[in-house]
Motif scaffolding. Structure first.
Motif, PDB file in Angstrom:
ATOM      1  N   SER A   1       0.801  -1.221   0.000  1.00 57.49           N
ATOM      2  CA  SER A   1       0.000   0.000   0.000  1.00 57.49           C
ATOM      3  C   SER A   1       0.837   1.277   0.000  1.00 57.49           C
ATOM      4  O   SER A   1       0.495   2.245  -0.664  1.00 57.49           O
ATOM      5  N   LYS A   2       1.974   1.276   0.730  1.00 59.53           N
ATOM      6  CA  LYS A   2       2.791   2.489   0.847  1.00 59.53           C
ATOM      7  C   LYS A   2       4.115   2.414   0.104  1.00 59.53           C
ATOM      8  O   LYS A   2       4.788   3.424  -0.054  1.00 59.53           O
ATOM      9  N   GLY A   3       4.517   1.207  -0.313  1.00 59.69           N
ATOM     10  CA  GLY A   3       5.789   1.048  -1.010  1.00 59.69           C
ATOM     11  C   GLY A   3       6.997   1.053  -0.095  1.00 59.69           C
ATOM     12  O   GLY A   3       8.124   1.253  -0.551  1.00 59.69           O
TER      13      GLY A   3
ATOM     14  N   ARG B   1       9.641  -8.744  -1.661  1.00 59.72           N
ATOM     15  CA  ARG B   1       9.140  -8.440  -3.017  1.00 59.72           C
ATOM     16  C   ARG B   1       8.639  -9.689  -3.717  1.00 59.72           C
ATOM     17  O   ARG B   1       7.621  -9.676  -4.391  1.00 59.72           O
ATOM     18  N   LYS B   2       9.357 -10.803  -3.551  1.00 59.23           N
ATOM     19  CA  LYS B   2       8.937 -12.054  -4.195  1.00 59.23           C
ATOM     20  C   LYS B   2       7.651 -12.593  -3.584  1.00 59.23           C
ATOM     21  O   LYS B   2       6.754 -13.040  -4.283  1.00 59.23           O
ATOM     22  N   ARG B   3       7.560 -12.564  -2.264  1.00 61.19           N
ATOM     23  CA  ARG B   3       6.378 -13.095  -1.588  1.00 61.19           C
ATOM     24  C   ARG B   3       5.164 -12.178  -1.724  1.00 61.19           C
ATOM     25  O   ARG B   3       4.032 -12.641  -1.626  1.00 61.19           O
ATOM     26  N   ALA B   4       5.395 -10.908  -1.922  1.00 60.04           N
ATOM     27  CA  ALA B   4       4.286  -9.949  -2.010  1.00 60.04           C
ATOM     28  C   ALA B   4       3.455 -10.139  -3.273  1.00 60.04           C
ATOM     29  O   ALA B   4       2.331  -9.648  -3.346  1.00 60.04           O
ATOM     30  N   THR B   5       3.981 -10.860  -4.259  1.00 63.45           N
ATOM     31  CA  THR B   5       3.194 -11.113  -5.468  1.00 63.45           C
ATOM     32  C   THR B   5       2.002 -12.019  -5.185  1.00 63.45           C
ATOM     33  O   THR B   5       1.067 -12.063  -5.975  1.00 63.45           O
ATOM     34  N   LEU B   6       2.038 -12.737  -4.071  1.00 61.52           N
ATOM     35  CA  LEU B   6       0.931 -13.625  -3.706  1.00 61.52           C
ATOM     36  C   LEU B   6      -0.195 -12.915  -2.969  1.00 61.52           C
ATOM     37  O   LEU B   6      -1.235 -13.510  -2.710  1.00 61.52           O
ATOM     38  N   TYR B   7       0.013 -11.649  -2.615  1.00 58.41           N
ATOM     39  CA  TYR B   7      -0.945 -10.922  -1.785  1.00 58.41           C
ATOM     40  C   TYR B   7      -1.453  -9.676  -2.497  1.00 58.41           C
ATOM     41  O   TYR B   7      -0.827  -9.169  -3.419  1.00 58.41           O
ATOM     42  N   THR B   8      -2.590  -9.186  -2.015  1.00 56.63           N
ATOM     43  CA  THR B   8      -3.129  -7.919  -2.483  1.00 56.63           C
ATOM     44  C   THR B   8      -3.800  -7.213  -1.304  1.00 56.63           C
ATOM     45  O   THR B   8      -4.233  -7.873  -0.350  1.00 56.63           O
ATOM     46  N   VAL B   9      -3.868  -5.890  -1.368  1.00 58.24           N
ATOM     47  CA  VAL B   9      -4.502  -5.110  -0.315  1.00 58.24           C
ATOM     48  C   VAL B   9      -5.757  -4.470  -0.889  1.00 58.24           C
ATOM     49  O   VAL B   9      -5.715  -3.823  -1.934  1.00 58.24           O
TER      50      VAL B   9
ATOM     51  N   GLY C   1      -7.565  -1.587   2.879  1.00 59.94           N
ATOM     52  CA  GLY C   1      -6.718  -1.671   4.051  1.00 59.94           C
ATOM     53  C   GLY C   1      -6.552  -3.061   4.626  1.00 59.94           C
ATOM     54  O   GLY C   1      -5.882  -3.247   5.638  1.00 59.94           O
ATOM     55  N   LYS C   2      -7.155  -4.064   4.030  1.00 63.14           N
ATOM     56  CA  LYS C   2      -7.052  -5.451   4.511  1.00 63.14           C
ATOM     57  C   LYS C   2      -6.199  -6.255   3.534  1.00 63.14           C
ATOM     58  O   LYS C   2      -6.246  -6.049   2.333  1.00 63.14           O
ATOM     59  N   LEU C   3      -5.437  -7.191   4.079  1.00 65.83           N
ATOM     60  CA  LEU C   3      -4.553  -8.029   3.271  1.00 65.83           C
ATOM     61  C   LEU C   3      -5.277  -9.304   2.876  1.00 65.83           C
ATOM     62  O   LEU C   3      -5.916  -9.954   3.703  1.00 65.83           O
ATOM     63  N   TYR C   4      -5.189  -9.657   1.601  1.00 64.61           N
ATOM     64  CA  TYR C   4      -5.788 -10.873   1.076  1.00 64.61           C
ATOM     65  C   TYR C   4      -4.722 -11.660   0.330  1.00 64.61           C
ATOM     66  O   TYR C   4      -3.862 -11.084  -0.322  1.00 64.61           O
ATOM     67  N   ARG C   5      -4.811 -12.980   0.413  1.00 67.59           N
ATOM     68  CA  ARG C   5      -3.896 -13.839  -0.331  1.00 67.59           C
ATOM     69  C   ARG C   5      -4.603 -14.339  -1.572  1.00 67.59           C
ATOM     70  O   ARG C   5      -5.746 -14.782  -1.509  1.00 67.59           O
TER      71      ARG C   5
END
Length: 149
Positions: free
Chosen positions: A36-38, A51-59, A62-66
């Motif tokens: 969300s903020k970089g 960075r590699k693991r963050a490709t599996l998630y989205t915000v 304000g909530k994190l989803y896999r």
């Protein structure tokens, strides 16, 4: 008219309405900050791994989803919420083994990193369910007669 002698909820209001500063740090915080903020960690190896693991998630909101392969977006919850989630007798309510219990938690729409270990711990805690369960004694395949030559 009904008069309540005690509050209808058990938790005090300060526990229900936690602000961001009062919330305990979670495994989700680095992912939310990055997506969300970089904001990246200062250590290069940790930043590369993030960075590699963050490709599996989205915000979203304000909530994190896999992102799931065969599931829609799975809501990420903290480790404490995952351990408090009543997998064995609550939402999923079955007397299954650990893998099936973890899969049912995923199908319910939740994710946390130690989902398999928590499901194993829960399944092993309920020995009576597995010891006294109704196991079919008949074979699932019909028996065939073998005649000796």
């Amino acid at each position: 008219m009904e008069v309540l002698e005690k509050p209808s909820i058990d938790k005090p209001c300060s526990k229900i309405f936690l602000t961001e500063s009062e919330r305990a740090p979670s495994w989700m915080d680095p992912f939310i900050d990055y997506l969300s903020k970089g904001i990246e960690p200062t250590d290069r190896t940790i930043a590369t791994r993030l960075r590699k693991r963050a490709t599996l998630y989205t915000v979203r909101e304000g909530k994190l989803y896999r992102k799931g392969r065969s599931f829609p977006l799975l809501k990420c919850i903290s480790l404490e919420e995952g351990q408090l989630l009543s997998l064995h007798s609550g939402v999923c309510s079955n007397h299954a083994g650990e893998r099936n219990l973890a899969f049912k938690a995923l199908r319910t729409g939740y994710y946390w990193p130690t989902i398999v270990q928590d499901a194993k711990r829960i399944a092993n805690a309920y020995v009576k369910c597995h010891h006294f369960a109704n196991f079919p004694l008949a074979s699932s395949v019909p028996l065939s007669i073998i005649i000796a030559p």
